[in-house]
Design a protein around this motif. Structure first.
Motif, mmCIF file in Angstrom:
data_model
loop_
_atom_site.group_PDB
_atom_site.id
_atom_site.type_symbol
_atom_site.label_atom_id
_atom_site.label_comp_id
_atom_site.label_asym_id
_atom_site.label_seq_id
_atom_site.Cartn_x
_atom_site.Cartn_y
_atom_site.Cartn_z
ATOM 1 N N GLU A 1 54.642 -75.070 -29.685
ATOM 2 C CA GLU A 1 56.101 -75.210 -29.647
ATOM 3 C C GLU A 1 56.554 -76.167 -28.541
ATOM 4 O O GLU A 1 56.004 -76.176 -27.448
ATOM 5 C CB GLU A 1 56.757 -73.842 -29.438
ATOM 6 C CG GLU A 1 56.750 -72.989 -30.697
ATOM 7 C CD GLU A 1 57.734 -71.838 -30.614
ATOM 8 O OE1 GLU A 1 58.636 -71.876 -29.751
ATOM 9 O OE2 GLU A 1 57.605 -70.900 -31.421
ATOM 10 N N HIS A 2 57.573 -76.956 -28.902
ATOM 11 C CA HIS A 2 58.239 -77.873 -27.974
ATOM 12 C C HIS A 2 57.317 -78.964 -27.426
ATOM 13 O O HIS A 2 57.574 -79.508 -26.346
ATOM 14 C CB HIS A 2 58.893 -77.108 -26.823
ATOM 15 C CG HIS A 2 59.933 -76.123 -27.279
ATOM 16 N ND1 HIS A 2 60.594 -75.280 -26.422
ATOM 17 C CD2 HIS A 2 60.413 -75.845 -28.501
ATOM 18 C CE1 HIS A 2 61.447 -74.521 -27.105
ATOM 19 N NE2 HIS A 2 61.351 -74.856 -28.376
ATOM 20 N N ARG B 1 61.105 -79.894 -31.359
ATOM 21 C CA ARG B 1 62.431 -79.337 -31.072
ATOM 22 C C ARG B 1 63.431 -80.471 -31.165
ATOM 23 O O ARG B 1 63.317 -81.478 -30.468
ATOM 24 C CB ARG B 1 62.477 -78.732 -29.671
ATOM 25 C CG ARG B 1 63.833 -78.112 -29.311
ATOM 26 C CD ARG B 1 63.834 -77.672 -27.854
ATOM 27 N NE ARG B 1 64.973 -76.850 -27.496
ATOM 28 C CZ ARG B 1 66.151 -77.326 -27.070
ATOM 29 N NH1 ARG B 1 66.335 -78.645 -26.961
ATOM 30 N NH2 ARG B 1 67.130 -76.509 -26.754
ATOM 31 N N GLU C 1 59.206 -86.512 -24.701
ATOM 32 C CA GLU C 1 60.655 -86.277 -24.693
ATOM 33 C C GLU C 1 61.366 -87.593 -24.908
ATOM 34 O O GLU C 1 60.922 -88.640 -24.425
ATOM 35 C CB GLU C 1 61.110 -85.663 -23.366
ATOM 36 C CG GLU C 1 60.741 -84.196 -23.215
ATOM 37 C CD GLU C 1 61.476 -83.542 -22.038
ATOM 38 O OE1 GLU C 1 62.658 -83.898 -21.828
ATOM 39 O OE2 GLU C 1 60.871 -82.715 -21.350
ATOM 40 N N ARG D 1 60.184 -83.030 -27.851
ATOM 41 C CA ARG D 1 61.589 -82.652 -27.627
ATOM 42 C C ARG D 1 62.448 -83.893 -27.818
ATOM 43 O O ARG D 1 62.355 -84.853 -27.049
ATOM 44 C CB ARG D 1 61.777 -82.069 -26.225
ATOM 45 C CG ARG D 1 60.931 -80.817 -25.967
ATOM 46 C CD ARG D 1 60.998 -80.387 -24.505
ATOM 47 N NE ARG D 1 62.319 -79.928 -24.128
ATOM 48 C CZ ARG D 1 62.699 -78.651 -24.107
ATOM 49 N NH1 ARG D 1 61.826 -77.708 -24.464
ATOM 50 N NH2 ARG D 1 63.901 -78.304 -23.758
#
Length: 815
Positions: free
Chosen positions: A594-595, A618, A563, A598
């Protein structure tokens, strides 16, 4: 009786007017002209083979670069035609009019370069690796007056410029064949067997095969079990206006990415694959629906200017930094100026395509009177690039009915470094020019998807290899005669060509080939005449290279979650694309869960934010973004909303630019605010929610879902053949803005549709904090009457057929 005659006359006049109008609209569409006013006086044509007296009399101001026949010749031609129908002696009158053989070869008809003798000889030569038969084929193609139907057929080599060389000193055939490529013929237009045979052959040679605009089965670019490259992988991945199946994985697995601006054989038109040729496999690869026809529109959607093209070149270079980016142009007057702009836009490679060739699926209106010979285009392009000191930056290629070493040598002398072959390799593989490509009934298993017919395919990659090596050997002999050791030495040496006085056709005397035979003028001695300098794409300045790759290293290398939050400004273009490329390179077609990554950005994003964004990433943007958001989205997720401290009303303002989600194949997008024009054009898999769009939204959409929680512009859903759009039609005026040519408007009554729409709106509210979504959900289900479902007619038909089929299978058997 008079009344019946009047009705009959009116019917004829109406039919004629309808035909003329359709013809004019066809030309409008090809040329990208929207209004009659723009058409009038535009003079969007060039004469080929007409002399000055004809031009000055009937076509004042029209370019006619090679001159040609005069009024006297045209009159003589007309008299000859008249005399065939009305001879002086009645006994000589024809019982029936002859078939001129305009499209199919006829013994007494129009001359064709591919006739029974040439087809037979090339197939025997390639299949038996027989050089004697090849030389018979080459002699027929190069010297026979019946097959010299080209500008290069009027030329001969000038052997007095340089002293000849022993052939042993000339560049090897093994090196020359690396300059060959097969043309862009999509899987779908031709069979899997033919498509893969071309790829295997070109990979053996070290040349390049071209996917065409139909995508490529991911199984073909997966490495072999021993780690070696897959021999079925096409080196050139085409990115046409349709963007069929263009994913980040597709782009990553290429040596060259080719932007098809237009096609030589049918300029201004995209390809079209009839629904009967779209089976389950092709639909899977193209991210579309089986049985639904696919139209590839001309590139008027995302390329309006050289700046738009420069952006696409930059996007593709980000999607695969090691691949060269090619732009396919057509031979036309002024193509040299266009090529100069393309070179300045940092293309690595330019293809000048001629009017010859094209598949048998070309519309009849495009086989004749469309496009120009490649000799004119490549000569002009080379001359212009040399004069502007741009030639050393780009590789030039040409194609269009090249079939012999003589054709290749003339292509090199006029300025090309590479040569493309399409029809000839297909004939080598078994094509017999039946012109049934569009009917799916090709009797030799090449241009068909019919399994029974595909079993008749008898071609082999070795046949193409044999043929192209013989072409290269013929070219070597010519190089030796002209005194050139390498291809680079002969590029652009037009002084080694001259008019062939032995050609004595009665209509050839007025032709002036000076524009072709003029050697390029160098502004100074150090100007390069072939590609020597790599283009500077400036990728080291990309945000991906300066920040994202390092931040996301744990995810790229080990699949760990990452992230981060970063500022962004509008000079940060194509953010996330190099990162997506690295993920595709490491993790293959499956990409990441997915993700896994981020990323939060704050500010104004530049063009192509999230282009070809890979699954597993994302990207959230608090701010706004320019054009091309989510172009080619490949499974990634995007959320865009205005700054939380902004005071304007989000749903009344444009938050993202033009052409967002163009050619998206998967992923989810939530945008609080409106988009400008051409939102979701050619979307084939992404699910998007937005709060208003401009004109031309959902054009040519083939899959996915689009939810429009606000007003739309005009021409919504033009050419839409798949997917579904849900539009919040508060003012009940959407029917006047929707193009109903291929879609129907339905009320939301199906429970699955209602549940799907509600789910997407809830996610939109969750991710963006949308007050519009909140208002709709607070008034649910009363607000459902205000929604319209946009349903493509063909897509609906296919879904109903599937449902009926499934019900029949599941129905209990009685008895």
């Amino acid at each position: 009786a008079d009344s019946d005659d009047t009705k009959a006359d009116d019917k004829v006049v109406a039919a004629y007017r309808k035909g003329v109008a359709k013809g004019m609209l066809k030309v409008f569409a090809k040329m990208g002209i929207s209004t009659l006013q723009s058409y009038k006086g535009a003079q969007i044509f060039e004469a080929v083979g007409l002399n000055n007296d004809v031009i000055d009399r009937g076509f004042v101001g029209t370019p006619s670069r090679i001159k040609g026949v005069n009024l006297q010749v045209l009159a003589e031609e007309m008299i000859r035609r008249h005399d065939r129908g009305y001879p002086a002696r009645k006994s000589e009158r024809l019982p029936v009019l002859p078939n001129p053989g305009e499209f199919h070869w006829r013994a007494e008809g129009e001359r064709h370069m591919w006739d029974p003798q040439s087809i037979s000889d090339i197939q025997v030569a390639a299949r038996t690796n027989n050089e004697d038969t090849y030389w018979r084929f080459a002699k027929h193609a190069n010297e026979d007056a019946r097959t010299r139907c080209t500008l290069r057929g009027l030329l001969k080599f000038n052997e007095s410029v340089n002293a000849p060389l022993p052939i042993e000193e000339v560049e090897s055939a093994t090196e020359i064949v690396k300059r060959f490529a097969t043309g862009a013929m999509s899987f779908g237009s031709i069979s899997q067997e033919a498509h893969e045979s071309l790829a295997i052959a070109m990979n053996k040679l070290g040349g390049k095969s071209n996917t065409g605009e139909g995508g490529e089965d991911p199984a073909r670019y997966q490495p072999m079990p021993n780690g070696s490259p897959n021999p079925r992988r096409s080196a050139i991945k085409q990115v046409a206006s349709g963007r069929f199946g263009v994913t980040i994985s597709y782009l990553t697995n290429a040596d060259e990415l080719q932007i098809k601006i237009s096609q030589g054989a049918k300029p201004g038109e995209g390809g079209e694959l009839p629904g009967r040729k779209v089976d389950e496999n092709i639909a899977r690869i193209r991210h579309s629906t089986p049985g639904v026809g696919l139209i590839s529109p001309p590139p008027h959607h995302d390329i309006y200017s050289i700046e738009d093209l420069a952006q696409l070149i930059h996007d593709l270079k980000n999607s695969n930094p090691t691949a060269r980016v090619s732009v396919k142009l057509v031979s036309e007057v002024g193509v040299g100026t266009i090529a100069a702009g393309v070179s300045k836009a940092h293309a690595d490679h330019i293809l000048i395509s001629g009017h010859d060739g094209g598949t048998g699926a070309s519309p009849l209106t495009s086989i004749k009177h469309a496009g120009l010979p490649w000799e004119l285009g490549i000569a002009e392009t080379h001359q212009t690039l040399v004069e502007n000191d741009l030639r050393s930056r780009v590789v030039l290629q040409t194609d269009g009915q090249c079939k012999t070493g003589r054709d290749v040598a003339i292509g090199f002398l006029l300025g090309a470094e590479e040569i493309g072959f399409s029809t000839a390799p297909l004939i080598v593989l078994g094509c017999i020019m039946m012109r049934k490509c569009h009917l799916n009934t090709c009797p030799v298993g090449i241009a068909t998807q019919d399994k029974a017919l595909r079993e008749k395919f008898s071609g082999h990659p070795e046949h193409v290899v044999n043929y192209l090596f013989m072409v290269a050997q013929e070219c070597r002999q010519i190089m030796a005669q002209l005194g050139f050791r390498t291809v680079n030495e002969m590029v652009g040496r037009a002084d080694c060509l001259q008019i062939d006085d032995a050609v004595t056709h009665w209509k050839a005397s007025g032709i002036d080939l000076t524009p072709i035979l003029t050697k390029a003028r160098k502004p100074h001695d150090n100007v390069g005449t072939y590609c020597q300098i790599p283009q500077d794409h400036g990728l080291e300045l990309a945000l991906d290279n300066t920040h994202l790759l390092e931040i996301c290293k744990p995810a790229i290398e080990e699949g760990k979650q990452v992230e981060a939050e970063l500022p962004i400004i509008n000079t940060n273009r194509t953010v996330g694309t190099i990162l997506s490329h690295e993920i595709a390179k490491k993790w293959g077609e499956d990409l990441l869960p997915e993700h896994t990554i981020r990323l939060k950005f704050n500010g104004s994003a530049g063009q192509s934010f999230g282009a070809f964004l890979a699954k597993g990433i994302r990207m959230e943007l608090e701010g706004d973004a320019n054009d091309y958001v989510g172009k080619g989205l490949s499974g990634g997720s995007m959320v865009i909303y205005p700054p939380k401290d902004s005071t304007f009303v989000a749903e009344e303002n444009i938050i993202v630019g033009n052409v967002c989600l163009y050619g998206a194949t998967g992923g989810r997008v939530y945008i609080r605010g409106r988009a400008a024009e051409r939102f979701c054009v050619r979307n084939s898999g992404a699910r998007a929610v937005i709060e208003g769009v401009g004109d031309h939204a959902c054009e040519y959409m083939t899959g996915g879902r689009a939810v429009i929680l606000g007003p739309t512009g005009r021409n919504f859903a033009a050419g839409m053949s798949g997917g579904v759009a849900y539009v919040w039609d508060q003012k009940k005026d959407f029917i006047t803005k929707c193009n109903l040519g291929m879609v129907e408007l339905e009320k939301l009554e199906d429970e699955d549709d209602i549940a799907e729409l509600m789910h997407m709106i809830k996610r939109h509210r969750k991710h963006t904090g949308s007050t519009v979504a909140d208002d709709i959900l607070n008034r649910w289900p009363d607000v459902l009457d205000e929604f319209v479902k946009v349903m493509p007619v063909d897509y609906k038909r296919v879904l109903m057929e599937r449902k009926k089929h499934d019900e029949e299978i599941e129905a209990p058997v009685h008895g």
